[in-house]
Design a protein around this motif. Structure first.
Motif, PDB file in Angstrom:
ATOM      1  N   GLY A   1       0.720  -1.202   0.088  1.00 33.46           N
ATOM      2  CA  GLY A   1      -0.194   0.042   0.085  1.00 33.46           C
ATOM      3  C   GLY A   1       0.669   1.105  -0.020  1.00 33.46           C
ATOM      4  N   ALA A   2       2.114   1.169   0.082  1.00 32.45           N
ATOM      5  CA  ALA A   2       3.119   2.414  -0.142  1.00 32.45           C
ATOM      6  C   ALA A   2       2.519   3.256  -1.222  1.00 32.45           C
ATOM      7  CB  ALA A   2       4.540   1.960  -0.166  1.00 32.45           C
ATOM      8  N   ILE A   3       2.538   4.506  -0.941  1.00 33.58           N
ATOM      9  CA  ILE A   3       2.206   5.684  -1.714  1.00 33.58           C
ATOM     10  C   ILE A   3       3.405   6.339  -2.210  1.00 33.58           C
ATOM     11  CG2 ILE A   3       0.796   7.726  -2.137  1.00 33.58           C
ATOM     12  CD1 ILE A   3      -0.837   5.599  -2.126  1.00 33.58           C
ATOM     13  N   PHE A   4       3.536   6.604  -3.455  1.00 36.39           N
ATOM     14  CA  PHE A   4       4.757   7.394  -3.836  1.00 36.39           C
ATOM     15  C   PHE A   4       4.265   8.613  -4.441  1.00 36.39           C
ATOM     16  CE2 PHE A   4       5.986   2.814  -4.281  1.00 36.39           C
ATOM     17  CZ  PHE A   4       7.183   2.719  -3.881  1.00 36.39           C
ATOM     18  N   HIS A   5       5.299   9.629  -4.084  1.00 44.14           N
ATOM     19  CA  HIS A   5       4.944  10.957  -4.661  1.00 44.14           C
ATOM     20  C   HIS A   5       6.395  11.503  -5.185  1.00 44.14           C
ATOM     21  CE1 HIS A   5       6.394  12.827  -0.906  1.00 44.14           C
ATOM     22  NE2 HIS A   5       5.971  11.772  -0.392  1.00 44.14           N
ATOM     23  N   LEU A   6       6.618  12.716  -5.792  1.00 43.29           N
ATOM     24  CA  LEU A   6       7.866  12.981  -6.421  1.00 43.29           C
ATOM     25  C   LEU A   6       8.413  13.673  -4.904  1.00 43.29           C
ATOM     26  CD1 LEU A   6       6.826  15.527  -9.319  1.00 43.29           C
ATOM     27  CD2 LEU A   6       7.643  13.064  -9.216  1.00 43.29           C
ATOM     28  N   SER A   7       9.872  13.597  -5.086  1.00 40.71           N
ATOM     29  CA  SER A   7      10.589  14.190  -3.819  1.00 40.71           C
ATOM     30  C   SER A   7      10.760  15.437  -4.105  1.00 40.71           C
ATOM     31  CB  SER A   7      11.925  13.243  -4.156  1.00 40.71           C
ATOM     32  OG  SER A   7      12.798  13.692  -5.049  1.00 40.71           O
ATOM     33  N   ASN A   8      11.179  16.169  -2.829  1.00 37.79           N
ATOM     34  CA  ASN A   8      11.138  17.561  -2.952  1.00 37.79           C
ATOM     35  C   ASN A   8      12.557  18.014  -3.964  1.00 37.79           C
ATOM     36  OD1 ASN A   8       9.280  17.956  -1.164  1.00 37.79           O
ATOM     37  ND2 ASN A   8      10.855  18.138   0.481  1.00 37.79           N
ATOM     38  N   PHE A   9      13.674  17.009  -3.779  1.00 43.64           N
ATOM     39  CA  PHE A   9      14.626  17.291  -4.792  1.00 43.64           C
ATOM     40  C   PHE A   9      14.265  17.330  -6.175  1.00 43.64           C
ATOM     41  CE2 PHE A   9      17.882  15.071  -7.396  1.00 43.64           C
ATOM     42  CZ  PHE A   9      18.969  15.969  -7.385  1.00 43.64           C
ATOM     43  N   LEU A  10      13.238  16.439  -6.657  1.00 46.02           N
ATOM     44  CA  LEU A  10      12.756  16.377  -8.166  1.00 46.02           C
ATOM     45  C   LEU A  10      11.944  17.603  -8.348  1.00 46.02           C
ATOM     46  CD1 LEU A  10      12.887  15.332 -11.049  1.00 46.02           C
ATOM     47  CD2 LEU A  10      11.156  13.599 -10.189  1.00 46.02           C
ATOM     48  N   GLU A  11      11.213  17.970  -7.585  1.00 50.74           N
ATOM     49  CA  GLU A  11      10.228  19.067  -7.555  1.00 50.74           C
ATOM     50  C   GLU A  11      11.158  20.285  -7.820  1.00 50.74           C
ATOM     51  OE1 GLU A  11       7.414  19.393  -4.382  1.00 50.74           O
ATOM     52  OE2 GLU A  11       6.096  17.810  -5.272  1.00 50.74           O
ATOM     53  N   ILE A  12      12.048  20.551  -6.919  1.00 53.20           N
ATOM     54  CA  ILE A  12      12.907  21.712  -7.268  1.00 53.20           C
ATOM     55  C   ILE A  12      13.571  21.546  -8.536  1.00 53.20           C
ATOM     56  CG2 ILE A  12      15.248  22.847  -6.283  1.00 53.20           C
ATOM     57  CD1 ILE A  12      14.238  21.873  -3.468  1.00 53.20           C
ATOM     58  N   ASN A  13      13.904  20.572  -9.140  1.00 53.04           N
ATOM     59  CA  ASN A  13      14.564  20.419 -10.096  1.00 53.04           C
ATOM     60  C   ASN A  13      13.984  20.024 -11.376  1.00 53.04           C
ATOM     61  OD1 ASN A  13      17.644  21.177  -9.390  1.00 53.04           O
ATOM     62  ND2 ASN A  13      17.112  19.311  -8.118  1.00 53.04           N
TER      63      ASN A  13
END
Length: 127
Positions: free
Chosen positions: A93-105
Motif C-alpha cells: 500500500g505504499a504511496i509514492f510522490h515526487l521528492s522535494n529534490f525532483l520538484e525543485i529540479n
C-alpha cells in the motif's frame, strides 16, 4: 511515443516554478542518466509524469501505465534510490510522490526529454 514526449515537455513546463536557480551539473547528469542513458528511461519518465498529477501506489501505476506490476516495482526502486520519488507507508500500500529534490529540479527534465526524443528518433545508417 514522439507525441507523448511533446506532451511530457508541456506538462513539465507547466509545473516549473519560475526561479533563476540553475540546476547543478551533478543533478543534470543524474537526470540524463536515469531518463536517457539506461534501459527503462522512457518508462521512468512516464511514471514521473503521472506522479506530477497525484500520488500513486505501485499497483495503481501498473494499471494506469498498462505495465507489469514487477516492472513498475523495479522502476520505483530505481527512482527511490536516486531520490526522484519519496514513499509513504510500507509494502503493497505504499504511496509514492515526487521528492522535494525532483520538484525543485523539475525543469532539468526538459533537457532529458529532448535527449530521449533525439535518441528514440535516431536511425542508424549503415554504408
Amino acid at each position: 511515443m514522439v507525441n507523448q514526449l511533446l506532451e511530457f515537455k508541456e506538462i513539465i513546463r507547466s509545473k516549473q516554478v519560475s526561479t533563476t536557480r540553475k540546476t547543478d551539473k551533478q543533478t543534470r547528469k543524474l537526470l540524463l542518466y536515469l531518463f536517457t542513458s539506461t534501459r527503462g528511461g522512457f518508462t521512468r519518465l512516464r511514471i514521473i509524469i503521472h506522479l506530477l498529477e497525484k500520488p500513486y501506489n505501485t499497483h495503481q501505476l501498473a494499471k494506469e501505465l498498462d505495465l507489469d506490476y514487477k516492472a513498475v516495482q523495479h522502476h520505483m526502486k530505481v527512482l527511490e534510490k536516486n531520490n526522484m520519488v519519496s514513499k509513504i507507508g510500507e509494502r503493497y500500500g505504499a504511496i509514492f510522490h515526487l521528492s522535494n529534490f525532483l520538484e525543485i529540479n523539475i525543469g532539468a527534465l526538459d533537457e532529458a526529454i529532448d535527449k530521449l526524443d533525439r535518441k528514440m528518433n535516431h536511425t542508424k545508417v549503415y554504408l
